[in-house]
Design a protein around this motif. Structure first.
Motif, short mmCIF file in Angstrom:
data_model
loop_
_atom_site.label_atom_id
_atom_site.label_comp_id
_atom_site.label_asym_id
_atom_site.label_seq_id
_atom_site.Cartn_x
_atom_site.Cartn_y
_atom_site.Cartn_z
N SER A 24 77.44 63.71 70.42
CA SER A 24 76.65 64.72 71.09
C SER A 24 75.18 64.64 70.67
N ALA A 25 74.30 64.79 71.65
CA ALA A 25 72.87 64.71 71.38
C ALA A 25 72.31 66.06 70.94
N SER A 26 73.16 66.96 70.50
CA SER A 26 72.68 68.27 70.05
C SER A 26 71.82 68.11 68.80
N ALA A 27 70.97 69.09 68.58
CA ALA A 27 70.05 69.04 67.44
C ALA A 27 70.79 68.84 66.12
N GLY A 28 70.32 67.89 65.32
CA GLY A 28 70.87 67.67 64.00
C GLY A 28 71.97 66.63 63.91
N GLY A 29 72.40 66.09 65.04
CA GLY A 29 73.52 65.13 65.04
C GLY A 29 73.23 63.88 64.24
N ILE A 30 72.06 63.30 64.44
CA ILE A 30 71.70 62.09 63.69
C ILE A 30 71.49 62.44 62.22
N GLY A 31 70.90 63.59 61.95
CA GLY A 31 70.70 64.03 60.57
C GLY A 31 72.01 64.20 59.83
N ARG A 32 73.01 64.79 60.49
CA ARG A 32 74.32 64.97 59.86
C ARG A 32 74.97 63.60 59.58
N LEU A 33 74.83 62.67 60.54
CA LEU A 33 75.38 61.33 60.34
C LEU A 33 74.76 60.65 59.13
N THR A 34 73.44 60.67 59.05
CA THR A 34 72.76 60.01 57.92
C THR A 34 73.07 60.71 56.60
N THR A 35 73.19 62.02 56.62
CA THR A 35 73.54 62.76 55.41
C THR A 35 74.94 62.40 54.93
N LEU A 36 75.90 62.34 55.85
CA LEU A 36 77.27 61.96 55.48
C LEU A 36 77.30 60.57 54.86
N PHE A 53 68.60 55.82 78.02
CA PHE A 53 69.21 54.79 78.86
C PHE A 53 70.72 54.70 78.69
N LEU A 54 71.30 55.67 78.01
CA LEU A 54 72.75 55.72 77.85
C LEU A 54 73.34 56.12 79.21
N GLN A 55 74.10 55.24 79.79
CA GLN A 55 74.55 55.45 81.17
C GLN A 55 75.72 56.41 81.31
N SER A 56 76.46 56.64 80.23
CA SER A 56 77.65 57.47 80.37
C SER A 56 77.32 58.95 80.54
N ASN A 57 76.39 59.48 79.75
CA ASN A 57 76.09 60.90 79.81
C ASN A 57 74.81 61.18 79.04
N ILE A 58 73.89 61.89 79.65
CA ILE A 58 72.61 62.18 79.01
C ILE A 58 72.77 63.13 77.82
N ASP A 59 73.92 63.80 77.71
CA ASP A 59 74.17 64.72 76.61
C ASP A 59 74.64 64.03 75.34
N PHE A 60 74.66 62.71 75.35
CA PHE A 60 75.12 61.95 74.20
C PHE A 60 74.04 60.98 73.75
N VAL A 61 74.15 60.58 72.50
CA VAL A 61 73.23 59.60 71.92
C VAL A 61 74.07 58.47 71.32
N LYS A 62 73.55 57.26 71.41
CA LYS A 62 74.22 56.11 70.80
C LYS A 62 73.36 55.65 69.63
N VAL A 63 73.99 55.53 68.47
CA VAL A 63 73.30 55.08 67.27
C VAL A 63 73.92 53.76 66.83
N LYS A 64 73.06 52.79 66.57
CA LYS A 64 73.48 51.49 66.04
C LYS A 64 72.92 51.37 64.63
N CYS A 65 73.78 51.06 63.68
CA CYS A 65 73.35 50.99 62.28
C CYS A 65 73.81 49.70 61.62
N VAL A 66 73.02 49.25 60.68
CA VAL A 66 73.46 48.26 59.70
C VAL A 66 73.62 49.06 58.41
N VAL A 67 74.83 49.08 57.89
CA VAL A 67 75.16 49.92 56.75
C VAL A 67 75.61 49.04 55.58
N GLU A 68 75.05 49.30 54.41
CA GLU A 68 75.48 48.59 53.21
C GLU A 68 76.58 49.40 52.53
N LEU A 69 77.72 48.75 52.34
CA LEU A 69 78.87 49.38 51.71
C LEU A 69 79.27 48.60 50.47
#
Length: 94
Positions: A24-36, A53-69
């Motif tokens: 969901s593209a609601s406020a704070g979504g990316i912040g919660r992801l990065t915090t987790l 440019f997300l074609q499925s739904n404007i109410d969503f956001v797509k995040v692509k990450c490179v994550v070190e684990l």
């Protein structure tokens, strides 16, 4: 799938994984992801998000990450935590 992904990556690069998440593209979504990720020891090395440019739904956001684990068990933990918090990560190779 994470096990297969870790087995197919050269040893020296096994700690870096690519992850995509659509949520969901609601406020704070990316912040919660990065915090987790940060609270559980995952380090974001690169991040890109797209909404316009997300074609499925404007109410969503797509995040692509490179994550070190820190290995396979850490990857499983991060995957579980994200899913428990409403994110549905797709790891490169899934």
């Amino acid at each position: 799938m994470l096990l297969i992904l870790f087995l197919t990556i050269p040893f020296y690069a096994a700690h870096l994984l690519f992850m995509n998440c659509i949520f969901s593209a609601s406020a704070g979504g990316i912040g919660r992801l990065t915090t987790l990720l940060g609270e559980h020891g995952a380090s974001i090395k690169d991040m890109y998000h797209e909404r316009a440019f997300l074609q499925s739904n404007i109410d969503f956001v797509k995040v692509k990450c490179v994550v070190e684990l820190q290995g396979l068990e850490h990857a499983r933990l991060i995957d579980k935590i994200l899913e428990e918090n409403g994110y549905d990560p797709v790891w490169d190779g899934d």
